[in-house]
Design a protein around this motif. Structure first.
Motif, PDB file in Angstrom:
ATOM      1  N   PHE A  44       7.419  -3.782  16.147  1.00 22.09           N
ATOM      2  CA  PHE A  44       8.558  -3.567  15.263  1.00 22.09           C
ATOM      3  C   PHE A  44       9.808  -4.098  15.958  1.00 22.09           C
ATOM      4  O   PHE A  44       9.796  -4.376  17.152  1.00 22.09           O
ATOM      5  N   GLY A  45      10.909  -4.171  15.238  1.00 24.48           N
ATOM      6  CA  GLY A  45      12.165  -4.556  15.858  1.00 24.48           C
ATOM      7  C   GLY A  45      12.471  -3.620  17.013  1.00 24.48           C
ATOM      8  O   GLY A  45      12.184  -2.419  16.942  1.00 24.48           O
ATOM      9  N   PRO A  46      13.041  -4.128  18.089  1.00 22.46           N
ATOM     10  CA  PRO A  46      13.164  -3.352  19.326  1.00 22.46           C
ATOM     11  C   PRO A  46      14.320  -2.356  19.357  1.00 22.46           C
ATOM     12  O   PRO A  46      15.256  -2.431  18.570  1.00 22.46           O
ATOM     13  N   ALA A  47      14.204  -1.454  20.336  1.00 25.63           N
ATOM     14  CA  ALA A  47      15.278  -0.541  20.708  1.00 25.63           C
ATOM     15  C   ALA A  47      15.737  -0.946  22.113  1.00 25.63           C
ATOM     16  O   ALA A  47      14.970  -1.541  22.871  1.00 25.63           O
ATOM     17  N   PRO A  93       5.527 -10.249   7.852  1.00 26.86           N
ATOM     18  CA  PRO A  93       4.263  -9.529   7.646  1.00 26.86           C
ATOM     19  C   PRO A  93       4.024  -8.535   8.791  1.00 26.86           C
ATOM     20  O   PRO A  93       4.252  -8.861   9.964  1.00 26.86           O
ATOM     21  N   ALA A  94       3.619  -7.315   8.456  1.00 26.70           N
ATOM     22  CA  ALA A  94       3.347  -6.300   9.470  1.00 26.70           C
ATOM     23  C   ALA A  94       2.128  -6.712  10.294  1.00 26.70           C
ATOM     24  O   ALA A  94       1.098  -7.124   9.736  1.00 26.70           O
ATOM     25  N   VAL A  95       2.240  -6.601  11.596  1.00 23.07           N
ATOM     26  CA  VAL A  95       1.194  -7.063  12.516  1.00 23.07           C
ATOM     27  C   VAL A  95      -0.171  -6.500  12.148  1.00 23.07           C
ATOM     28  O   VAL A  95      -1.161  -7.232  12.074  1.00 23.07           O
ATOM     29  N   PHE A  96      -0.242  -5.189  11.909  1.00 21.61           N
ATOM     30  CA  PHE A  96      -1.546  -4.568  11.663  1.00 21.61           C
ATOM     31  C   PHE A  96      -1.984  -4.639  10.205  1.00 21.61           C
ATOM     32  O   PHE A  96      -3.085  -4.189   9.864  1.00 21.61           O
ATOM     33  N   ASP A  97      -1.140  -5.216   9.338  1.00 21.81           N
ATOM     34  CA  ASP A  97      -1.546  -5.428   7.944  1.00 21.81           C
ATOM     35  C   ASP A  97      -2.179  -6.795   7.737  1.00 21.81           C
ATOM     36  O   ASP A  97      -2.681  -7.087   6.652  1.00 21.81           O
ATOM     37  N   ILE A  98      -2.151  -7.622   8.764  1.00 18.77           N
ATOM     38  CA  ILE A  98      -2.717  -8.963   8.672  1.00 18.77           C
ATOM     39  C   ILE A  98      -4.212  -8.858   8.984  1.00 18.77           C
ATOM     40  O   ILE A  98      -4.597  -8.435  10.078  1.00 18.77           O
ATOM     41  N   ALA A  99      -5.046  -9.223   8.017  1.00 17.79           N
ATOM     42  CA  ALA A  99      -6.493  -9.031   8.149  1.00 17.79           C
ATOM     43  C   ALA A  99      -7.114  -9.922   9.225  1.00 17.79           C
ATOM     44  O   ALA A  99      -8.001  -9.497   9.962  1.00 17.79           O
ATOM     45  N   ASP A 102      -6.685 -13.463  14.472  1.00 17.88           N
ATOM     46  CA  ASP A 102      -5.900 -14.534  15.093  1.00 17.88           C
ATOM     47  C   ASP A 102      -4.487 -14.588  14.518  1.00 17.88           C
ATOM     48  O   ASP A 102      -3.510 -14.768  15.253  1.00 17.88           O
ATOM     49  N   ALA A 103      -4.374 -14.423  13.206  1.00 20.21           N
ATOM     50  CA  ALA A 103      -3.055 -14.443  12.565  1.00 20.21           C
ATOM     51  C   ALA A 103      -2.240 -13.212  12.981  1.00 20.21           C
ATOM     52  O   ALA A 103      -1.033 -13.310  13.195  1.00 20.21           O
ATOM     53  N   SER A 104      -2.885 -12.075  13.109  1.00 19.20           N
ATOM     54  CA  SER A 104      -2.207 -10.862  13.563  1.00 19.20           C
ATOM     55  C   SER A 104      -1.703 -11.034  14.987  1.00 19.20           C
ATOM     56  O   SER A 104      -0.557 -10.690  15.309  1.00 19.20           O
ATOM     57  N   ASP A 105      -2.546 -11.587  15.854  1.00 10.59           N
ATOM     58  CA  ASP A 105      -2.140 -11.853  17.236  1.00 10.59           C
ATOM     59  C   ASP A 105      -0.982 -12.845  17.286  1.00 10.59           C
ATOM     60  O   ASP A 105      -0.063 -12.700  18.101  1.00 10.59           O
ATOM     61  N   ALA A 106      -1.021 -13.839  16.420  1.00  9.04           N
ATOM     62  CA  ALA A 106       0.049 -14.839  16.384  1.00  9.04           C
ATOM     63  C   ALA A 106       1.376 -14.205  15.945  1.00  9.04           C
ATOM     64  O   ALA A 106       2.433 -14.523  16.502  1.00  9.04           O
ATOM     65  N   GLU A 107       1.328 -13.309  14.984  1.00  5.53           N
ATOM     66  CA  GLU A 107       2.542 -12.622  14.530  1.00  5.53           C
ATOM     67  C   GLU A 107       3.104 -11.739  15.644  1.00  5.53           C
ATOM     68  O   GLU A 107       4.318 -11.718  15.886  1.00  5.53           O
ATOM     69  N   LEU A 110       4.736 -13.997  18.193  1.00  6.49           N
ATOM     70  CA  LEU A 110       5.992 -14.532  17.674  1.00  6.49           C
ATOM     71  C   LEU A 110       7.121 -13.519  17.864  1.00  6.49           C
ATOM     72  O   LEU A 110       8.217 -13.860  18.323  1.00  6.49           O
ATOM     73  N   ARG A 111       6.859 -12.278  17.540  1.00 12.45           N
ATOM     74  CA  ARG A 111       7.878 -11.235  17.650  1.00 12.45           C
ATOM     75  C   ARG A 111       8.307 -11.023  19.099  1.00 12.45           C
ATOM     76  O   ARG A 111       9.493 -10.903  19.393  1.00 12.45           O
ATOM     77  N   LEU A 112       7.329 -11.005  20.003  1.00 12.32           N
ATOM     78  CA  LEU A 112       7.650 -10.805  21.418  1.00 12.32           C
ATOM     79  C   LEU A 112       8.375 -12.017  21.992  1.00 12.32           C
ATOM     80  O   LEU A 112       9.286 -11.867  22.809  1.00 12.32           O
ATOM     81  N   ARG A 113       8.004 -13.214  21.544  1.00 11.21           N
ATOM     82  CA  ARG A 113       8.721 -14.426  21.987  1.00 11.21           C
ATOM     83  C   ARG A 113      10.175 -14.387  21.546  1.00 11.21           C
ATOM     84  O   ARG A 113      11.073 -14.780  22.300  1.00 11.21           O
TER      85      ARG A 113
END
Length: 173
Positions: A44-47, A93-99, A102-107, A110-113
């Motif tokens: 999620f967006g960071p604190a 797209p929510a990371v854990f909603d991506i079925a 590989d696409a979930s890992d990529a999302e 991306l967020r951490l980058r």
């Protein structure tokens, strides 16, 4: 429109700059050594949290909490700046909603980058200090609770030196 990685990094750079600047300005008697953007495994967006040497010196359990975002009196800072960034993260797209795994890992990546890019930009601007002073401040992007990739991100975000060495020893012991 879904925000891009660049959109996230740009917004987070602006928000984190304002949040960290306010933190430093609002606490002139403090020497900050730890500034972290934290996010759970859902990316999620960071604190933003931080520790200062002076705040740590007030703790009888200093050895246990020196790198704990949650135990710091400066935990969850700059919310007025970071909340709009979280909305941008939520528009993706929510990371854990991506079925597809590989696409979930990529999302997730991306967020951490985007978070890492924001802190690298701020470090390049000198927000965390320059020269020897920079080596005394850890700037981190942490997935909490502990994630083995935190070590790799810490190594990319910080110059070699005693502060990074101490954090690495703390988390790898």
């Amino acid at each position: 429109m879904i925000p891009t990685e660049a959109d996230l990094a740009d917004a987070l750079t602006t928000a984190a700059r304002a949040a960290v600047s306010d933190l430093f300005r609002g606490n002139p008697g403090h020497t900050f050594y730890y500034v972290t953007l934290t996010t759970p495994g859902e990316a999620f967006g960071p604190a933003l949290s931080a520790w200062s040497r002076e705040a740590l010196a007030q703790r009888s359990d200093a050895d246990d909490v020196r790198y704990s975002y949650a135990d710091s009196p400066f935990s969850i800072q700059g919310e007025q700046y970071l909340e709009p960034v979280r909305e941008l993260f939520a528009a993706r797209p929510a990371v854990f909603d991506i079925a597809d795994d590989d696409a979930s890992d990529a999302e997730f990546a991306l967020r951490l980058r985007a978070m890492e890019t924001a802190l690298l930009r701020l470090a390049d601007e000198g927000l965390f200090g320059v020269g020897e002073a920079r080596a005394d401040v850890l700037a981190l992007v942490e997935v909490v609770p502990g994630d083995e990739e935190n070590v790799d991100r810490a190594s990319r975000l910080n110059p070699p030196g005693p502060a990074l060495d101490a954090w690495l020893a703390y988390w790898t012991s």
